[in-house]
Design an enzyme around this catalytic site. Structure first.
Site, PDB file in Angstrom:
ATOM      1  N   CYS A 136      51.779  -4.768  -7.748  1.00  0.00           N
ATOM      2  CA  CYS A 136      51.692  -3.315  -8.359  1.00  0.00           C
ATOM      3  C   CYS A 136      52.804  -2.947  -9.359  1.00  0.00           C
ATOM      4  CB  CYS A 136      51.875  -2.379  -7.240  1.00  0.00           C
ATOM      5  SG  CYS A 136      51.599  -0.481  -7.898  1.00  0.00           S
ATOM      6  N   CYS A 151      47.762   2.394 -13.354  1.00  0.00           N
ATOM      7  CA  CYS A 151      47.825   1.159 -12.799  1.00  0.00           C
ATOM      8  C   CYS A 151      48.517   0.420 -13.693  1.00  0.00           C
ATOM      9  CB  CYS A 151      46.031   0.706 -12.698  1.00  0.00           C
ATOM     10  SG  CYS A 151      46.236  -0.991 -12.207  1.00  0.00           S
TER      11      CYS A 151
END
Length: 326
Positions: free
Chosen positions: A81, A234
């Site tokens: 991430c 994201c």
């Protein structure tokens, strides 16, 4: 046993950092999944929910400050991430008083460092995004027996759009679109289908991003994230989009790319490892701590959050002022 969770975000892609080195014992896999599902729910989760939990443990790798695992809101695990690792970099850097170090992730030990602030009062960190692969086997992709997917139509998804697939290492499907399409229903329609667990193209799911080119080295990225749904940003998606913008839209290697997103803005750098026939990216953006909560493990597992309050910082006000100034 009491558990302390730090609420954080990168470009409003928000998480709870769970430092398991501070616990009497590490959570079991089932406990970690259950805790994440409980706290992440937007309507009834912990202090507004989150996109997931970032679990921090010790790393056995030499010269690495810690290990990060990314547990999505639905309890599944992501390999990386980009927004999350910046917040973990800040957490570990401040805890261990380091400016530059590595964090262990599922597939690689990634370089992170404290970076110059994007704006006054905005803690900013820089993270390596790698490894990069276009191979269908790494993407777990099945599209017309292709070994790679570069700027091609997938008629079952759309008669108009072209797609490129890349793992960074999370799997991403990128399409360049106009402004109307960026904001329209197509992203949700396509991405929800590709993450239904039954489609033949990405049976394990895939992150899908629509990208609008705003100018030279300037893009806007909107992402539907596997295991989460629509997110404000994201990090790996913005990194993947930056790479494909360089390869297909004429953006520049080794020059900052400004990436706008629904939650704010980041900078990226795309690097070409020519000798290795490979690429890697750097993601530069905020690592905002909004507050801390402490409660018992029993209450976490039972989703008993009625009397829990977030001990807030003032960092979110500074961040919102920054976004408003863009």
């Amino acid at each position: 046993m009491n558990v302390t969770l730090t609420k954080v975000h990168g470009s409003e892609n928000d998480f709870f950092i769970l430092d398991q080195t501070q616990l009497d014992r590490q959570l079991t896999e089932n406990e970690l999944k259950q805790v994440t599902q409980n706290v992440a729910k937007r309507s009834e989760g912990l202090v507004g929910g989150a996109d997931g939990v970032l679990s921090v443990t010790q790393s056995e790798h030499p010269g690495v400050a810690g290990k990060m695992r990314v547990i999505n809101a639905d309890g599944s695990e992501a390999s990386m991430c980009g927004n999350g690792i910046r917040t973990v970099a800040r957490y570990l850097g401040e805890k261990q008083q380091q400016e530059t170090f590595k964090i262990e992730t599922m597939y690689a030990d990634l370089k992170v460092k404290h970076a110059p602030s994007l704006a006054p009062g905005i803690a900013t960190y820089q993270a390596e995004i790698s490894p990069v692969s276009f191979a269908a086997t790494d993407l777990k992709m099945h599209v017309a027996d292709l070994s790679e997917l570069h700027h091609k139509k997938i008629p079952a998804l759309s008669q108009q759009l072209y797609f490129t697939a890349v793992a960074v290492p999370n799997p991403h499907l990128i399409s360049f679109v106009d402004h109307t399409t960026l904001l329209g229903p197509e992203l949700g329609r396509i991405a929800s289908y590709l993450n239904d667990g039954a489609n033949p193209y990405f049976p394990d799911g895939v992150n899908v991003s629509f990208v609008e080119v705003l100018g030279q080295n300037r893009i806007f990225v909107r992402t539907y994230e596997r295991g989460v749904g629509f997110t404000n940003a994201c990090g790996t998606g913005m990194s993947a989009a930056s790479l494909i913008t360089v390869l297909e839209q004429g953006a520049d290697f080794e020059s900052p790319i400004t990436v706008r997103n629904p939650g704010g803005v980041v900078k990226t750098l795309v690097h070409d490892r020519s000798a290795e026939q490979n690429y890697w990216m750097e993601l530069i953006g905020n690592a905002t701590f909004t507050g801390v909560v402490t409660l018992s493990l029993a209450d976490l597992l039972a989703a008993n959050f009625a009397d829990v309050e977030l001990q807030k910082t003032d960092e979110q006000t500074a961040y919102r002022n920054f976004v408003a100034s863009l």
